[in-house]
Scaffold this active site. Structure first.
Site, PDB file in Angstrom:
ATOM      1  N   GLU A 133      43.970  29.580 -18.632  1.00  0.00           N
ATOM      2  CA  GLU A 133      43.393  28.632 -19.588  1.00  0.00           C
ATOM      3  C   GLU A 133      44.460  28.079 -20.523  1.00  0.00           C
ATOM      4  OE1 GLU A 133      41.403  26.097 -20.862  1.00  0.00           O
ATOM      5  OE2 GLU A 133      39.960  27.458 -19.968  1.00  0.00           O
TER       6      GLU A 133
ATOM      7  N   ASP B  42      45.683  24.129 -20.580  1.00  0.00           N
ATOM      8  CA  ASP B  42      45.507  23.316 -21.779  1.00  0.00           C
ATOM      9  C   ASP B  42      46.827  22.694 -22.232  1.00  0.00           C
ATOM     10  OD1 ASP B  42      42.849  24.026 -21.762  1.00  0.00           O
ATOM     11  OD2 ASP B  42      43.034  25.550 -23.318  1.00  0.00           O
TER      12      ASP B  42
ATOM     13  N   GLY C 229      24.260   4.179 -17.272  1.00  0.00           N
ATOM     14  CA  GLY C 229      24.191   4.519 -18.681  1.00  0.00           C
ATOM     15  C   GLY C 229      24.473   5.994 -18.919  1.00  0.00           C
TER      16      GLY C 229
ATOM     17  N   SER D 230      37.372  22.694 -18.667  1.00  0.00           N
ATOM     18  CA  SER D 230      38.528  23.140 -19.449  1.00  0.00           C
ATOM     19  C   SER D 230      39.677  22.150 -19.379  1.00  0.00           C
ATOM     20  CB  SER D 230      39.048  24.476 -18.906  1.00  0.00           C
ATOM     21  OG  SER D 230      38.424  25.553 -19.522  1.00  0.00           O
TER      22      SER D 230
ATOM     23  N   GLY E 233      23.168   8.640 -13.456  1.00  0.00           N
ATOM     24  CA  GLY E 233      22.607   7.318 -13.229  1.00  0.00           C
ATOM     25  C   GLY E 233      23.242   6.330 -14.179  1.00  0.00           C
TER      26      GLY E 233
ATOM     27  N   ILE F  64      29.737   6.783 -14.498  1.00  0.00           N
ATOM     28  CA  ILE F  64      29.634   7.577 -13.270  1.00  0.00           C
ATOM     29  C   ILE F  64      28.140   7.692 -12.950  1.00  0.00           C
ATOM     30  CG2 ILE F  64      30.202   9.746 -12.118  1.00  0.00           C
ATOM     31  CD1 ILE F  64      32.641   8.131 -13.075  1.00  0.00           C
TER      32      ILE F  64
END
Length: 504
Positions: free
Chosen positions: A234, A238, A489, A432, A487, A470
């Protein structure tokens, strides 16, 4: 004060802990807790207005008079004030377990963790003197069980596609001609560590000058790299993603303990850090809302509200376990702190790039337990900026809550990120990766604009065209057969879509 009645601290209720063996707990052991105090005056966010740290502390920090009253209470129970920060509204207090139990009318018990290590647990409520009930807003650290998990997923096999962060920056059309110079990106980590050698070698492989990375230690935590299969994955994800997008920025990594006290202290430390001055902070740890006490949800949310007032953008991973968020109760859940209305919640996609550069991007959902988090909060009401986003009611409670996420980016491990962890090369995905990706983007925007973007949620909802929508896929968890569909919006899988522009 010692003889006055005590009252339950609102939101401090904890259910009895189950599933752990008992462990020895010495009542003489000295531990540190954090007591949070009320603001001098209520804080209202004015869009486009950014306060200085001095203005904030003067107007909305904790008052010296309130702190003095709490100090009197502490003295009566032989508790020591280690530090008081008006800006953070935090008193760091040390004392024996026996004295803390007497002060707050709690019973602390030892519990053994799987894999080694013990922790303290409590159940029921925390009690405080009646005269302090309007002053103390939270007490943290009496119970120090782990509270969050990192939101990364390593690719299980040879990935279909993989990207370096600088490649994704180009694919997504992030600003060019800037590299984050003059900016500081804060990253909060609840475990793991980094090795400077890995950072040097990784950026050398990208032919990019490595960013300056600094460890900031909170609550006696350490930068403790161990092995590639630990939380080091992690930490390095990052740093490498944020730095790969904005290599000219400085990176301050706030290491803390995986407890509610540690998490809260790292948030307040980073938001009010007048030395490193991060203008954007990335968080890739979290847990379902039901796993937190009400006082933790409230105090952390108020800390994020302070960040909004100070012009600090907070980017947070939305979760990697689909609509259930790893809770096996047959209901849907959203992750916190992604569900705070004052953070930019980051969902996940699957990204494929054809030879001619054509993008195919859908909701990340590659198994029953591996998919983007997202849904509707059962705690935080629908914020004004989402009033026209058609956020549905919570499928669990029918609550009219905050919709998660706000934006999305590549998170599928099968189309993941090339990273270097403890000398080993990996492809890693998960939401992440999206939080530091967006943090790097914000650093570029800040440099380009010459001022902090700050609290951007109202801006992007007022102009959804800043995001590429998307529209295909879902995060429905197989075990519950409940979840959300993408969908046109906003949707509870990818939010408004991929954010690559910013004009305010």
């Amino acid at each position: 004060m010692k003889n006055e009645p005590k009252v339950a601290l609102p939101g401090s209720q904890k259910a009895p802990i189950a599933g752990y063996q008992s462990a020895t707990l010495s009542k003489d052991e000295k531990v540190e807790i954090t007591i949070r105090l009320r603001r001098k005056r209520p804080l209202e966010i004015e869009q486009g207005s950014i306060m200085t740290h001095e203005e904030y502390e003067q107007q909305h920090g904790a008052s010296a008079d309130d702190a003095k009253l709490v100090k009197g209470f502490l003295r009566e129970y032989h508790l020591q004030l280690v530090e008081f920060s008006s800006a953070r509204r935090s008193m760091m207090v040390k004392g024996s377990i026996a004295d803390l139990e007497a002060a707050f009318n709690v019973n602390l018990e030892g519990r053994a963790q799987e894999g080694g290590g013990n922790f303290r647990a409590r159940s029921g409520e925390i009690f405080i003197p009646e005269s302090l009930k309007a002053i103390i807003t939270g007490v943290f650290g009496l119970d120090n069980r782990p509270v969050a998990r990192p939101m990364f997923r390593a690719a299980a096999a040879t990935p279909t596609h993989s990207f370096t962060p600088d490649q994704l920056s180009k694919i997504y059309g992030f600003p060019t001609g800037v590299n984050g110079h003059g900016q500081t990106i804060g990253i909060i980590e609840l475990g793991g560590g980094f090795k400077k050698k890995d950072i040097t070698n990784y950026f050398k492989s990208l032919k990019i000058k490595a960013p300056a990375v600094k460890a900031v230690l909170v609550d006696k935590a350490k930068n403790s790299p161990t092995n590639a299969n630990s939380a080091d994955g992690e930490v390095m994800l990052d740093i490498e993603v944020a730095g790969g997008v904005a290599p000219g920025a400085k990176i301050a990594v706030y290491f803390t303990l995986n407890t509610d006290k540690g998490f809260l202290d790292a948030i307040t430390k980073s938001v009010h850090d007048t030395v490193n001055k991060p203008a954007v902070i990335s968080i890739s740890w979290g847990s379902a809302e039901v796993n937190w006490t009400s006082q933790a949800l409230t105090n952390m949310n108020e800390a994020f509200k302070s960040a909004a007032a100070l012009g600090v953008t907070i980017t947070v991973a939305a979760g990697d376990s689909g609509s259930s968020d790893s809770v096996n109760d047959g209901k849907v859940h959203v992750d916190f702190p992604a569900s705070s209305p004052y953070v930019l919640a980051c969902g996940g996609t699957r990204l494929e790039v054809a030879a001619d550069g054509t993008l195919t991007e859908t909701v990340w959902h590659d198994s029953s337990t591996s998919a983007t988090g997202g849904g509707v909060s059962d705690v935080f009401p629908l914020p004004d900026y989402q009033s026209d986003a058609n956020v549905p009611l919570s499928l669990s409670s029918q609550f009219k809550g905050r919709g998660v996420p706000d934006v999305a980016g590549d998170a599928d491990p099968d189309t993941g990120y090339n990273v270097l962890v403890d000398g080993q090369q990996f492809v890693i995905g998960g939401t992440s990766a999206v939080a530091p990706l967006m943090a790097g983007f914000i650093a570029l925007i800040n440099q380009q604009r010459g001022k902090p973007a700050g609290y951007i949620n109202p801006v992007i909802y007022a102009d959804p065209g800043l995001c590429r929508d998307i529209v295909s896929g879902d995060n429905i968890t197989t075990s519950t057969n409940l979840g959300y569909q993408a969908g046109p919006g906003w949707d509870a899988c990818t939010g408004l879509g991929v954010l690559s522009k910013f004009t305010a």
